[in-house]
Enzyme design. Structure first.
Site, mmCIF file in Angstrom:
data_model
loop_
_atom_site.group_PDB
_atom_site.id
_atom_site.type_symbol
_atom_site.label_atom_id
_atom_site.label_comp_id
_atom_site.label_asym_id
_atom_site.label_seq_id
_atom_site.Cartn_x
_atom_site.Cartn_y
_atom_site.Cartn_z
ATOM 1 N N GLU A 1 -4.856 2.773 -3.977
ATOM 2 C CA GLU A 1 -3.511 2.726 -3.988
ATOM 3 C C GLU A 1 -2.873 1.459 -3.560
ATOM 4 O OE1 GLU A 1 -4.720 4.446 -0.122
ATOM 5 O OE2 GLU A 1 -5.506 4.168 -1.898
ATOM 6 N N ASP A 36 0.947 -1.149 0.043
ATOM 7 C CA ASP A 36 0.018 -0.176 -0.016
ATOM 8 C C ASP A 36 1.053 1.194 -0.017
ATOM 9 O OD1 ASP A 36 -2.987 0.923 0.568
ATOM 10 O OD2 ASP A 36 -1.767 2.307 1.764
ATOM 11 N N ASP A 53 -2.139 9.314 -10.212
ATOM 12 C CA ASP A 53 -2.358 8.184 -11.345
ATOM 13 C C ASP A 53 -0.869 7.884 -11.848
ATOM 14 O OD1 ASP A 53 -4.955 8.238 -11.003
ATOM 15 O OD2 ASP A 53 -5.264 9.335 -12.829
ATOM 16 N N ASN A 59 -2.307 13.163 -3.809
ATOM 17 C CA ASN A 59 -3.503 13.550 -4.263
ATOM 18 C C ASN A 59 -3.659 14.927 -3.997
ATOM 19 O OD1 ASN A 59 -3.866 11.354 -6.096
ATOM 20 N ND2 ASN A 59 -5.476 10.402 -4.730
#
Length: 552
Positions: free
Chosen positions: A452, A409, A426, A417
């Site tokens: 993620e 993770d 992304d 973000n």
């Protein structure tokens, strides 16, 4: 599809086809045809394609040309449907022979070129040999003798590679015929020395062809080569030797087709005629006329017989026979025109069927590609190109014994973000996918688990190896220069490792990997937790560039 009782009683379709091919190899074409008809009733399309191909060849050898061409269309449709290019090439080669017999040399040449191309693409040596041998025959009848020799020699070499003595012998005899054509050309040009030398070569080749045919029990080829040998002997003035050879031939009603009998009787009569033995010639030619299996054979015998009567002084007999010859000429011309019309229709239908088959094949191919693309999309994450959760579930369904699961993770991904944009987020996920793939072994599977989070299915591994791979993954993520994506960007990842042997239930193994991932996060992130992890101590973050800071 239910097989007819006759087929069940006779044996398996494969056995029937094998027996049919043996009969065909011994020129027993009627018997081969009956067995091939039964074999073609099989529901196995691969076997059906081969049976229909043999049937086409049987009809052609039995002078059933229209039937052969009509059946060729059906055979080609089956070949196209299943991709049997070897059988397809043999059918095209047989059609070329039919077109040659029916006086359509241009179409015959086009057909043999197709046969050669398809045979080469098939990679099948038998198909290549058959197409090449037919090409040699086509070129012989077109009087392109250089090409005839070239293709006959190639076919003979392939036949020797396959251990096919019969085809090898047939090619030797075809080359003997070609040498006799050259001998006739030399004589016509006034070069008698060359004519005799070439006829001598032809005699040697025909003798060899006779021996090969006898050794292999192929009566048709034996008789054909014997007749060619007699003609070449007569050509160089050895008429008595030629007649002695023919006198030694005894007709076998059980083996000799009417066409063979007619050919031998006409050859015998023609040699007697050329040697001045007119009464004997008349006897053989009358027998040939009576035995002829076709109007064309009758016409040939009648023309020779009329000549024999005239030379023997029987002008009434000559006139009556010439009348028969002219009547037959009209009939043969009319039949040829009708047959050409039938063949033209069949060829048009075959062309239409081929176009339809190619259309259908293109449609099926497009559908297969579409289905494959849908399957790929259903098992692939569109952002990273990795396998998705569904694919992982399919892989785990068979059990995880001997495997390991690693859940990875991204640490503080929401911050990435928020501070750098979802577009950068992304790019981070795509780059992480590349790093994970590069750090894994070829047999491992990297999956985008969701958001993620990633999963790695490690194949055939123990705890030490799995832990080593996991740590390598973590280190590569931490060491990567993330500023290449966005200024001030730093990314690390945490991971939880579970061994497949910890439980027989894959979902339990996955749950344990998830628990250890949570523990790694709780212990400070940028670390791996495995079944043997000690009491956790925070790891120092890996800083790839001066001044970088990492929140944990």
């Amino acid at each position: 599809m239910r097989m007819p009782q006759q087929l069940l009683d006779a044996g398996s379709p494969e056995a029937l086809l094998t027996r049919a091919m043996v009969h065909f190899g011994h020129a027993e074409h009627a018997a081969a045809r009956e067995l091939a008809v039964m074999a073609a009733a099989s529901g196995d399309q691969n076997l059906r394609a081969r049976a229909l191909t043999l049937l086409v060849r049987c009809h052609q050898m039995l002078d059933e040309q229209v039937e052969a061409l009509a059946l060729a269309r059906d055979a080609l449709e089956v070949c196209w449907a299943i991709g049997d290019t070897a059988s397809e090439a043999i059918v095209h080669a047989t059609v070329a022979r039919i077109l040659l017999i029916t006086s359509d040399p241009v179409s015959a040449m086009a057909e043999i070129m197709t046969a050669l191309e398809v045979a080469e693409g098939s990679g099948d040596l038998t198909a290549r040999m058959t197409a090449t041998a037919t090409a040699g025959t086509v070129y012989y009848y077109l009087e392109q003798l250089d090409h005839c020799f070239e293709f006959c020699e190639r076919a003979a070499e392939m036949a020797r590679m396959l251990g096919d003595e019969v085809t090898n012998g047939a090619m030797i005899d075809t080359m003997a015929c070609a040498n006799m054509s050259l001998a006739e050309q030399a004589r016509a040009a006034g070069d008698e020395t060359a004519a005799l030398a070439l006829s001598g070569i032809a005699q040697g080749q025909s003798r060899e062809a006779v021996e090969v045919a006898r050794r292999n029990g192929h009566r048709r080829y034996e008789v054909t080569a014997l007749g060619n040998l007699a003609e070449s002997l007569a050509f160089c003035g050895r008429t008595e030797e030629a007649l002695e050879l023919l006198d030694g031939w005894t007709q076998d009603p059980a083996q000799d087709a009417p066409s063979i009998v007619t050919h031998m009787l006409a050859t015998h009569g023609a040699i007697c005629l050329s040697g001045g033995r007119y009464a004997e010639a008349i006897g053989h030619l009358r027998a040939a006329l009576a035995a002829a299996e076709s109007k064309a054979s009758e016409m040939t015998a009648a023309e020779l017989l009329a000549d024999a009567y005239e030379r023997n002084g029987d002008l009434r007999g000559a006139l009556d026979t010439y009348k028969i010859f002219h009547s037959l000429s009209k009939t043969v011309a009319s039949e040829a025109a009708q047959r050409s019309g039938h063949i033209a229709v069949v060829r048009m239908e075959t062309a239409q069927a081929k176009a339809a088959a190619e259309q259908e094949r293109a449609r099926v191919t497009a559908l297969q590609h579409a289905n494959q693309e849908l399957l790929r999309q259903s098992l692939e994450d569109p952002l990273t190109g990795l396998a998705n959760r569904r694919h992982l579930d399919e892989l785990m369904a068979g059990g995880l014994s001997g495997h390991a699961i690693l859940l990875v993770d991204v640490d503080h991904f929401k911050r990435v973000n928020d501070e750098h944009s979802h577009l950068v987020g992304d790019q981070v996920l795509r780059q992480l996918a590349v790093l994970l793939r590069d750090a894994c072994r070829d047999d491992d599977t990297v999956v985008r688990f969701g958001g993620e989070e990633f999963a790695v299915l490690l194949s055939e591994t123990d705890l030490a190896t799995a832990a080593s791979v996991a740590e390598r993954l973590r280190a590569r993520v931490a060491a990567f220069d993330w500023t290449s994506i966005a200024a001030g960007l730093a990314v690390t990842a945490s991971a939880g490792l579970a061994l497949g042997d910890e439980s027989g239930d894959p979902s339990v193994v996955l749950a344990r990997a998830d628990e250890r991932l949570y523990a790694a996060k709780h212990a400070g992130r940028n670390r791996v937790h495995s079944p043997s992890s000690p009491a956790e101590q925070p790891l120092e973050p890996v800083l790839h560039y001066p001044g970088a800071q990492l929140e944990v």
